[in-house]
Design an enzyme around this catalytic site. Structure first.
Site: not given
Length: 688
Positions: A38, A41-42, A87, A120, A412, A433
């Site tokens: 990472d 990549y950064d 659909s 699906k 409370c 609280c």
């Protein structure tokens, strides 16, 4: 004034960075097989952002920097689909799917027909257009004839390429979805913020895609699967199975579980298998899409005005059960949100016994007209979270009781209200609280954070109720005398064990502490990004919004949340208390030279590491990691079910070793250099 001349080397570097970043996006988001850390990549992304700031005329719509969001759109244009997005007809039983097969074979006059069975995905249908390999349009299904142009939001979905791996002009279709973990995180966050939760991952994905703030879309981490090529004959494709392979070659994420079936019985077997296995997935599926494989057969079968005759959705049974609401209790969250919870007559649902279901907020109760004593239908939202979908008023006897919002906090006794008139949730407005504190402490000591096993839920309740802990930092000031006051069941050995665990928790990696603070919108992954970038909690606390929002993986929405969290004087007070207690507020950098100068590749599945973890492990030990085997590769680590790299390594006479042999190899090299192998592995496990 003439246009300034941009140096040729800058143009070349920008183009190289874009290609490199898109390649690593493809490895990470599509193949789930990263080859750099990472941090690396950064570094690439920061350099590209820097160059585009210096030369804004070089910014193009397909640049990886355009994925992070930040635009606020005025609205969505309507666009006409080049080919209608139809659909599918649905079926819920095997007899109907057999009837579908009979109709297909009768029309085609074939004894058997090949089908492609695809899971699906419960998401949002999307059409994507590319010209010469560059992304130009993302549109929702809409009414099938026209949809909405959501291109800017689609750009934030990392698994959708902005440039294809071939310079073709093509339109494809697929599904944008929200992973289950992200759905759960988002709903938890919305409830904490007093907003209504999404009913299911599909609604969450649809609602996210229609946001006008692209930064918010980027923060929600949508994903995609692509499964359809418009006008496949233009690319020499003769079957749906070939089309799926073509989509992979272009760089799209294609569902790995699709199957080519020789006949309808194999389709039914596939449906039965995934009806059982669907909970293994990190996304929600509600059935199987069955498609005739050959495109010439599809053309013969044709379509109605609504649905193709060559495909059908074979749905899984609805996971719903009927039960009765016995009572309603109210939970108080970390930010004071009051969440009503229905106590139910126990009922079997999707393989578990369900006794409780969230009612989200009192507006939800009013809309659904739910009462104590009602018979209700319960289902699992996204397959995981029990929720009441409707009451059954026809079965009421007159003894049912309305559920009324409380006028004071059930914990409370403090005042309740809304922080904002737009909120749907009620909150406890008492800053002291104890319920808020208890939830915050549970987050801090959880396994994902500081992992203090001895401080369980009951002990946290007792500590807060006794007034021994008034904020999260107070646990690091507990003494044997404090714990002994909690009464029977807390002996000397237990006290010693708890205090030892608290002492060890002070040394946990910085990203674990950040996770435990419970900053809104900051989970484990974001915590790691922050720790690696800033190296200390105080640096994060002092970071500006501008600095934070430009960090890859953060973005404007998360940046705003971080700044607001650390702006609170109470947060600053807690950081100071943590520091005085000896809690480590800096990231311990694990960077050793044990494998320095060596180049490794990996093939197959490893037992002790994910692919991302093994790459990070190599980097931390000083090794170089490559994705392909060559004569310059020193070793190939071979896991279960190795791929073609193994054969290539044998051909090139590259040394191979199993995972166990590799760890033994590291042990010996560590000892030669004066390191303790067990300490290295312990530190690695803590860090990762």
């Amino acid at each position: 004034m003439s246009e300034r001349k941009i140096p040729k080397e800058v143009i070349e570097e920008v183009e190289r960075l874009r290609e490199e970043i898109e390649y690593h996006n493809y490895r990470y988001y599509v193949l789930n097989d990263p080859v750099i850390t990472d941090e690396e990549y950064d570094k690439l992304m920061r350099r590209l952002i820097e160059l585009e700031r210096m030369y804004p005329e070089l910014v193009t719509p397909d640049s990886p920097t355009q994925r992070v969001g930040g635009k606020v759109l005025e609205g969505f244009k309507t666009v006409k689909h080049s080919v209608p997005m139809l659909s599918l007809d649905n079926t819920y039983n095997e007899e109907e799917i057999l009837e579908f097969d009979r109709r297909v074979k009768k029309t085609l006059q074939e004894a058997e027909v090949e089908y492609v069975a695809e899971l699906k995905i419960d998401g949002v249908s999307i059409a994507l257009r590319y010209e010469n390999g560059k992304f130009v349009l993302g549109a929702t299904r809409g009414d099938g004839i026209e949809g909405e142009d959501v291109s800017e939001n689609v750009k934030t979905v990392r698994s959708i390429p902005l440039r294809l791996r071939k310079p073709v002009t093509v339109e494809v279709r697929g599904e944008i979805y929200m992973p289950v973990d992200e759905f759960k995180r988002l709903n938890d966050e919305r409830e904490e913020e007093g907003l209504p939760p999404f009913a299911n991952p599909r609604n969450a994905a649809a609602g996210t895609l229609r946001q006008l703030n692209t930064a918010l879309v980027a923060a929600r981490r949508l994903d995609s699967f692509i499964y359809y090529v418009v006008h496949p004959e233009n690319y020499g494709l003769k079957t749906q199975w070939e089309a799926l392979q073509f989509l992979k070659e272009l760089g799209f994420k294609v569902n790995p579980h699709s199957k080519l079936c020789k006949n309808i019985q194999e389709v039914i077997d596939y449906w039965r298998e995934w009806e059982e296995r669907k909970k293994e997935l990190d996304y929600w599926v509600d059935g199987v899409v069955v498609k005739v494989n050959r495109f010439d057969f599809q053309r013969i079968l044709g379509e109605t005005s609504k649905a193709p005759r060559w495909a059908i959705a074979f749905k899984f049974p609805a996971e719903q059960a009927r039960t009765r609401v016995l009572d309603v209790t109210i939970q108080v969250g970390r930010t004071g949100v009051l969440t009503p919870v229905a106590e139910l007559e126990p009922v079997q649902l999707a393989g578990t016994i369900v006794k409780r279901a969230s009612l989200h907020n009192f507006e939800y109760i009013r809309e659904k007209d739910i009462r104590i004593g009602d018979y209700v239908f319960v289902e699992k939202a996204g397959g995981i979270i029990p929720q009441i979908v409707k009451s059954i008023p026809e079965l009421r006897t007159g003894s049912e009781k309305e559920i009324k919002p409380p006028d004071k906090c059930p914990v409370c006794g403090g005042k309740v209200g809304k922080l904002d008139p737009e909120e749907v949730a009620l909150r406890c407005l008492n800053p002291h609280c104890p319920a808020k504190l208890k939830r915050a402490l549970r987050t801090l000591v959880s396994r994902e954070a500081l992992d203090i096993e001895g401080l369980g839920e009951k002990l946290i309740d007792r500590l807060v109720d006794a007034g021994l802990v008034k904020d999260i930092a107070d646990i690091f000031y507990l003494t044997p005398f404090d714990l002994a006051q909690l009464g029977p069941g807390i002996g000397q050995r237990t006290i010693a064990k708890i205090l030892q665990e608290i002492e060890e928790a002070k040394k946990r990696p910085l990203h674990k502490l950040i996770t435990g603070l419970g900053i809104p919108m900051v989970g484990q992954k974001t915590a790691k990004i922050l720790a690696e970038h800033f190296k200390s909690l105080e640096a994060i606390a002092d970071a500006s919004y501008e600095t934070l929002k430009d960090i890859p993986g953060i973005g404007p929405e998360i940046a705003k949340s971080i700044v607001e969290y650390f702006r609170n004087p109470k947060t600053r007070e807690i950081i100071e208390k943590l520091k005085k207690a000896g809690v480590k507020l800096e990231e311990r950098v694990m960077k050793l030279d044990i494998l320095k100068g060596l180049t490794f590749a990996v093939t197959g599945t490893l037992k002790n590491f994910t692919r991302e973890e093994i790459v990070e492990f190599f980097e931390k030990l000083g090794a170089k990691v490559v994705n392909s085997v060559s004569r310059n590769t020193d070793y190939l680590i071979v896991g279960e079910n190795p791929g073609s790299k193994y054969e290539k390594a044998k051909m090139l006479k590259v040394k191979t070793m199993s995972e166990e042999e590799f760890l033994e190899f590291v042990r010996k090299r560590a000892e030669l250099k004066g390191y303790n192998f067990d300490e290295i592995m312990r530190s690695w496990k803590e860090w990762s």
